[in-house]
Design an enzyme around this catalytic site. Structure first.
Site, PDB file in Angstrom:
ATOM      1  N   CYS A 277       0.799  -1.230   0.000  1.00  0.00           N
ATOM      2  CA  CYS A 277       0.000   0.000   0.000  1.00  0.00           C
ATOM      3  C   CYS A 277       0.829   1.277   0.000  1.00  0.00           C
ATOM      4  O   CYS A 277       0.536   2.217  -0.731  1.00  0.00           O
ATOM      5  CB  CYS A 277      -0.985  -0.005   1.166  1.00  0.00           C
ATOM      6  SG  CYS A 277      -0.238   0.172   2.807  1.00  0.00           S
ATOM      7  N   HIS A 335      -2.775   1.269   6.715  1.00  0.00           N
ATOM      8  CA  HIS A 335      -3.010   1.303   5.269  1.00  0.00           C
ATOM      9  C   HIS A 335      -2.763   2.725   4.783  1.00  0.00           C
ATOM     10  O   HIS A 335      -3.139   3.695   5.447  1.00  0.00           O
ATOM     11  CB  HIS A 335      -4.436   0.868   4.935  1.00  0.00           C
ATOM     12  CG  HIS A 335      -4.721   0.853   3.466  1.00  0.00           C
ATOM     13  ND1 HIS A 335      -3.969   0.131   2.571  1.00  0.00           N
ATOM     14  CD2 HIS A 335      -5.661   1.505   2.721  1.00  0.00           C
ATOM     15  CE1 HIS A 335      -4.435   0.312   1.354  1.00  0.00           C
ATOM     16  NE2 HIS A 335      -5.462   1.150   1.419  1.00  0.00           N
ATOM     17  N   ASP A 358      -7.038   6.148  -3.517  1.00  0.00           N
ATOM     18  CA  ASP A 358      -6.339   4.944  -3.051  1.00  0.00           C
ATOM     19  C   ASP A 358      -5.959   4.068  -4.242  1.00  0.00           C
ATOM     20  O   ASP A 358      -6.813   3.417  -4.841  1.00  0.00           O
ATOM     21  CB  ASP A 358      -7.235   4.163  -2.083  1.00  0.00           C
ATOM     22  CG  ASP A 358      -6.482   3.063  -1.349  1.00  0.00           C
ATOM     23  OD1 ASP A 358      -5.354   2.737  -1.767  1.00  0.00           O
ATOM     24  OD2 ASP A 358      -7.015   2.531  -0.357  1.00  0.00           O
TER      25      ASP A 358
END
EC number: 2.3.2.13
Length: 686
Positions: A277, A335, A358
């Site tokens: 991530c 995250h 994201d």
């Protein structure tokens, strides 16, 4: 009749325009401009100079493979008395004989990308066309009419111009700052970012429409979110989370985006192995900053991955508290995503500003692995109908966690777990400083506040609205000192009985290595004891965790999950407490040898002390830093490093830019992975 006006050459004033447009680092060989802002160029004519009474000058600007005025990718504009802000226009600044100095302007909503600028010069019935040159147009955070306008100069410098920063990892109780070289102005990166836009499936499907839509940072942000991962396209990074990275590079080993983007371009837009991530987020940050969109990397601790949009993560455990299976709906230790600053004319007023994007491939959005941009303010208000992907991001910071304990007869009982709260310590780098800024308040109202209940009601988050069960017994996991790599250490289950009754309980303590995305590894410590909890008493039960137990199974995340399950058989109740421990790596020490001057060789000496009782083999230092090195450099240390000894290497630097820079270092060996360090270096003029 006047003779024909002939152009000898055009000076695009690359250096001067670069300084004015905050693109000097990009303007080495090409003109790079920010939209909505004036720029200069100088025309040199042959034979005679421009005469306003007899000559007509008309300019053309086109971008994309099939430019048209309807799509906003083609413009024609004539010389006028004054430059008109916010539109394609040109006027005379000065004239000296055959030399004509001009000022031009681009619209603040023009599509970004590579443009060709041309000139048609006509005198009476005579006319000639000339290509003046090419320029790249970027978004402009300095222009009030641009959708990405940011009114703070300090923030513009941080979120558009700064090439290094930090990404936050570790755990909610031990936040670890990891240095990162974004390098958005390094050689070749802008061309790579434009190539990334041209490789996206929307461009390949309809090139004219895609180029036209590049006027919108909303559209480009969504494209970048999809193209940083390779799940649907020829995107940049392939994700992998199983700790098997032998045919690529471990996600933990990267220290910057530049090497990743260069590899992608040099290998014909083939996926780079591997990302997780923070790597996806960091590369997206580089691309978006390079294109001119103010962007920052954000870390959310205890981040939920909710696949079915019920705002609930359910864990099913056996009677010993062990998970029955790893599953896709998990709580990630942390995250990362990015936030980009822009207006949202497609949403209601108040939802402009920071937008979450994201790029980690988790769930599909409109058929593509991407997420956002979604207004951070909309997340805070629980407005889940907001474009794009508001329910998924809302769950990442607000989902509830329920633990079920399966009984011998197959039935399940709900366990009380107060230790895991989703969406904590949401972090980003501070503006202008090497400190962490907590931005949790931009995503969530204070816990227990009336505003929070109102948001949960709006979002239909029924589980969060339910009253919490109280038993009078509480447990939390506490840690001792010396939680460093190579050490043995103690953790404690701290149990309090706040009732007038004696409680007979059984305590199961277990430590297991864990990846940052919540996937558990082998066991590295257990304790199983019976306890009598006296009324109004407190107990602290230790669990010893040994290096010899965790050394062989620790992932590169350096994380250990400690779980305590307190069972009260008489009441058939279960109390669960968990804590993630981050083991500190040894410090990398960095010395800069020589006078730090522009265009003068420097030497960096990097060293690390072996903290383990075993020798280290296959040691390698990797360094990079925008403005300090043209490319990433690695130095291998062939000899084994005995316990307690220093491993040391020297790397040559050649700084090209004055000012503050970060030298970022990674160390790897057979027993220590992804040890990071950095040093600020101020480069003076030669």
């Amino acid at each position: 009749m006047a003779e024909e006006l002939l152009l000898e050459r055009c000076d695009l004033e690359i250096q001067a325009n670069g300084r004015d447009h905050h693109t000097a680092d990009l303007c080495q060989e090409k003109l790079v401009l920010r939209r909505g802002q004036r720029f200069r160029l100088t025309l040199y004519f042959e034979g005679r100079g421009y005469e306003a009474s007899v000559d007509s000058l008309t300019f053309g600007a086109v971008t994309g493979p099939d430019p048209s005025e309807e799509a906003g990718t083609k413009a024609r504009f004539s010389l006028s008395d004054n430059v008109e802000e916010g539109s394609w226009s040109a006027s005379v600044l000065d004239q000296q004989d055959n030399v004509l100095s001009l000022q031009l302007c681009t619209p603040a909503n023009a599509p970004i990308g590579l443009y060709r600028l041309s000139l048609e010069a006509s005198t009476g019935y005579q006319g000639s066309s000339f290509v003046l040159g090419h320029f790249i147009l970027l978004y402009n955070a300095w222009c009030p009419a641009d959708d990405v306008y940011l009114d703070s100069e300090e923030e513009r410098r941080e979120y558009v111009l700064t090439q290094q920063g930090f990404i936050y990892q570790g755990s909610v109780k031990f936040i670890k700052s990891v240095p990162w070289n974004f390098g958005q102005f390094e050689d070749g990166i802008l061309d790579t970012c434009l190539m990334l836009l041209d490789m996206n499936p929307k461009f390949l499907k309809n090139r004219s429409r895609d180029c036209s839509r590049r006027s919108s940072p909303i559209y480009v942000g969504r494209v970048v979110s999809a193209m940083v991962n390779c799940n649907d396209d020829q995107g940049v990074l392939l994700g992998r989370w199983d700790n098997n990275y032998g045919d690529g590079i471990s996600p933990m080993a990267w220290i910057g985006s530049v090497d990743i983007l260069r590899r992608w371009k040099e290998h014909g837009c083939q996926q780079v192995k591997y990302g997780q991530c923070w790597v996806f987020a960091a590369v997206a940050c580089t691309v978006l900053r390079c294109l001119g969109i103010p962007t920052r990397v954000v870390t959310n601790y205890n981040s939920a991955h909710d696949q079915n949009s019920n705002l609930l993560i359910e864990y099913f455990r056996n009677e010993f508290g062990e998970l029955e299976s790893n599953k896709s709906e998990m709580i990630w230790n942390f995250h990362c995503w990015v936030e980009s600053w822009m207006t949202r004319p497609d949403l209601q007023p108040g939802y402009e500003g920071w937008q979450a994007i994201d790029p980690t491939p988790q769930e599909k959005s409109e058929g593509t692995y991407c997420c956002g941009p979604v207004s951070v303010r909309a997340i805070k208000e629980g407005d889940l109908s907001t474009k794009y992907d508001a329910p998924f991001v809302f769950a990442e910071v607000n989902a509830d966690v329920v633990d079920w304990i399966r009984q011998e007869d197959g039935s399940v009982l709900k366990s009380i777990n107060r230790s895991l709260v989703v969406g904590q310590k949401i972090s980003t780098k501070s503006v202008g400083r090497d400190d962490r800024e907590d931005i949790t308040h931009t995503y969530k109202y204070p816990e227990g506040s009336p505003e929070e209940r109102e948001v949960f009601t709006k979002a239909n988050h029924l589980n969060k609205l339910a009253e919490k069960e109280e038993t009078g017994v509480a447990m939390r996991i506490r840690v001792g000192d010396s939680m460093s790599m190579g050490n043995d250490f103690d953790v404690f289950a701290h149990i309090g009985n706040d009732t007038s009754e004696t409680r007979e309980c059984r305590l199961l303590l277990c430590a297991r290595t864990v990846s940052y995305n919540g996937v558990l590894g082998p066991e590295c410590g257990t304790e199983d004891i019976n306890l009598t909890l006296d009324p109004y008493s407190e107990n602290s039960i230790p669990l010893r965790i040994l290096y010899e137990k965790y050394s062989g199974c620790l992932t590169e995340s350096n994380l250990i999950k400690v779980r305590g399950l307190l069972i009260e058989p008489a009441a058939n109740s279960y109390l669960l407490a968990e804590r993630d421990l981050y083991l500190e790596n040894p410090e990398i020490k960095i010395r800069v040898l020589g006078e730090p001057k522009q265009n003068r060789k420097l030497v960096a000496e990097v060293s690390l002390k072996n903290p383990l009782s075993d020798p280290l083999y296959d040691c390698i230092f990797t360094v990079e830093g925008a403005g300090l090195t043209k490319e990433q450099k690695s130095v291998e240390v062939s000899d084994p490093v005995p316990a307690g000894d220093l491993v040391k290497a020297r790397v040559d630097l050649f700084p090209t830019d004055i000012g503050l820079h970060k030298l970022v270092v990674n160390f790897q060996c057979d027993k220590l992975k992804s040890v990071k360090g950095y040093r600020n270096v101020i480069i003076g003029p030669a």
